[in-house]
Enzyme design. Structure first.
Site, PDB file in Angstrom:
ATOM      1  N   HIS A  62       0.848  -1.199   0.000  1.00  0.00           N
ATOM      2  CA  HIS A  62       0.000   0.000   0.000  1.00  0.00           C
ATOM      3  C   HIS A  62       0.876   1.239   0.000  1.00  0.00           C
ATOM      4  CE1 HIS A  62       0.929  -0.529   4.256  1.00  0.00           C
ATOM      5  NE2 HIS A  62       0.395   0.656   4.549  1.00  0.00           N
ATOM      6  N   HIS A  64       1.410   3.866   2.051  1.00  0.00           N
ATOM      7  CA  HIS A  64       1.975   4.578   3.184  1.00  0.00           C
ATOM      8  C   HIS A  64       3.493   4.501   3.057  1.00  0.00           C
ATOM      9  CE1 HIS A  64      -1.872   4.421   5.851  1.00  0.00           C
ATOM     10  NE2 HIS A  64      -1.799   5.526   5.129  1.00  0.00           N
ATOM     11  N   ASP A  66       6.183   4.229   4.745  1.00  0.00           N
ATOM     12  CA  ASP A  66       7.082   3.254   5.354  1.00  0.00           C
ATOM     13  C   ASP A  66       7.079   1.926   4.613  1.00  0.00           C
ATOM     14  OD1 ASP A  66       4.412   3.242   6.405  1.00  0.00           O
ATOM     15  OD2 ASP A  66       5.019   1.876   7.998  1.00  0.00           O
ATOM     16  N   HIS A  67       6.263   1.826   3.565  1.00  0.00           N
ATOM     17  CA  HIS A  67       6.217   0.586   2.783  1.00  0.00           C
ATOM     18  C   HIS A  67       6.738   0.751   1.354  1.00  0.00           C
ATOM     19  CE1 HIS A  67       3.905  -1.800   5.771  1.00  0.00           C
ATOM     20  NE2 HIS A  67       3.589  -0.577   6.166  1.00  0.00           N
ATOM     21  N   HIS A 142      -7.248  -1.525   6.151  1.00  0.00           N
ATOM     22  CA  HIS A 142      -6.398  -0.451   6.654  1.00  0.00           C
ATOM     23  C   HIS A 142      -7.047   0.895   6.319  1.00  0.00           C
ATOM     24  CE1 HIS A 142      -2.850   1.092   8.416  1.00  0.00           C
ATOM     25  NE2 HIS A 142      -2.247   1.490   7.306  1.00  0.00           N
ATOM     26  N   ASP A 212      -0.243  -3.921   7.009  1.00  0.00           N
ATOM     27  CA  ASP A 212      -1.041  -3.150   7.955  1.00  0.00           C
ATOM     28  C   ASP A 212      -2.529  -3.478   7.859  1.00  0.00           C
ATOM     29  OD1 ASP A 212       1.470  -2.121   7.784  1.00  0.00           O
ATOM     30  OD2 ASP A 212       0.865  -0.026   7.882  1.00  0.00           O
ATOM     31  N   HIS A 270       6.437  -4.838  12.102  1.00  0.00           N
ATOM     32  CA  HIS A 270       5.824  -3.517  11.972  1.00  0.00           C
ATOM     33  C   HIS A 270       5.630  -2.883  13.351  1.00  0.00           C
ATOM     34  CE1 HIS A 270       2.878  -0.392  10.655  1.00  0.00           C
ATOM     35  NE2 HIS A 270       3.595  -0.453   9.546  1.00  0.00           N
TER      36      HIS A 270
END
Length: 303
Positions: A62, A64, A66-67, A142, A212, A270
């Site tokens: 996805h 976000h 941090d991914h 999420h 997530d 995570h």
């Protein structure tokens, strides 16, 4: 056949000393699949002795940061290092728009083909298949559209009992047919029953990557009976309200998910940056599901 995953990063949204954001490298039969690509992923590859040039497939869960914030850097380095073979990226449709914009304003034209496959979080889909495995999406819950991924080995050919075949002087040219499960009749009329000369191959292994998500059970059917389950465990259960607000999972919930879905092994990751030590998260998960391990950077897990 080698089937293992190495953790490159296991932290959540904000930076923390000595932990990188989400990224994993799956090795299936010496083919490499990058799962998420948080900031600094290419440095982690160098640190743990992996060549980025060997990665031909990237899966982004996805959008976000941090991914996926490490992806543009990784792709740019491959370009600068002279890569010419294609790379295939699976991710939300808007990811290609983001990459195109970055390449446009840096006036970068990649030396290699970038094959982009958009995925949706509407329903589970088979998105990739080769001779070694299949990859299917997991629809997660999420704050923005998000998928996990199930990597499942394909059933291998049967194993011939070499000693018995050599003892009876069976020519090598018959081995491939026996591996395929065929009963044979030799030119002299001798019948070889496949079950007498082969054994079944191992059951295919299955790895599920649950990025997530709110732990609401909606995706449990898609991850049933995994050999290894990776599940986010951002918070301790004492912060369940916060987990629900942010559509995340607690360590205890991840363990309960492993029990409910019949996983053989659980890896949790995570982790929120609020946790300077991860032992409490591990202890909480182990209290419900004993075969739990932490997704610590540099750790390699056999699926």
């Amino acid at each position: 056949m080698k089937f293992e995953v190495t953790i490159l990063g296991s932290s959540s949204a904000t930076p923390v000393y000595n932990r990188n954001p989400s990224a994993q490298l799956l090795n299936c039969n010496e083919k490499f699949y990058l799962i998420d690509c948080g900031e600094g992923t290419q440095q982690q590859l160098i640190k743990y002795g992996f060549k980025a040039s060997k990665i031909d497939f990237v899966f982004i869960s996805h959008l976000h940061g941090d991914h996926y914030f490490g992806l543009i850097g990784l792709l740019s380095t491959m370009h600068l290092n002279g890569r010419i073979k294609p790379i295939k990226i699976f991710g939300p449709a808007a990811l290609m728009e983001i990459l195109d914009l970055q390449f446009k304003h840096s006036e970068t034209v990649l030396r290699y083909p970038l094959e982009f496959v958009p995925i949706t979080a509407d329903e589970p889909q088979l998105i990739f298949e080769n001779s070694d495995l299949t990859v299917s999406t997991i629809v997660l819950n999420h704050r923005i559209p998000c998928t996990g991924f199930v990597f499942k080995e394909k059933k291998r050919l049967r194993k011939v009992i070499v000693e018995k075949l050599e003892e009876e002087n069976i020519p090598l040219e018959y081995y491939p047919l026996l591996k395929r499960g065929v009963d044979l009749t030799l030119p002299d009329g001798t019948v070889l029953l496949n079950k007498d000369y082969t054994t079944d191959s191992d059951e295919p292994r299955k790895y599920a990557y649950c990025s997530d998500t709110l732990c609401d059970g909606s995706y449990f059917e898609e991850i049933k009976d995994c050999n290894t389950l990776y599940h986010e465990a951002t918070f301790l259960h004492e912060m369940l309200e916060r987990a629900n607000q942010t559509h995340h999972t607690t360590a205890l919930q991840a363990a309960e998910t492993a029990i409910t879905t019949g996983a053989k092994k659980l890896i949790i990751g995570h982790f929120s940056s609020r946790y300077k030590t991860l032992q409490p998260l591990l202890e909480e998960a182990v209290s419900a599901f004993e075969n739990t391990q932490l997704a610590q950077e540099g750790s390699t897990f056999q699926i």
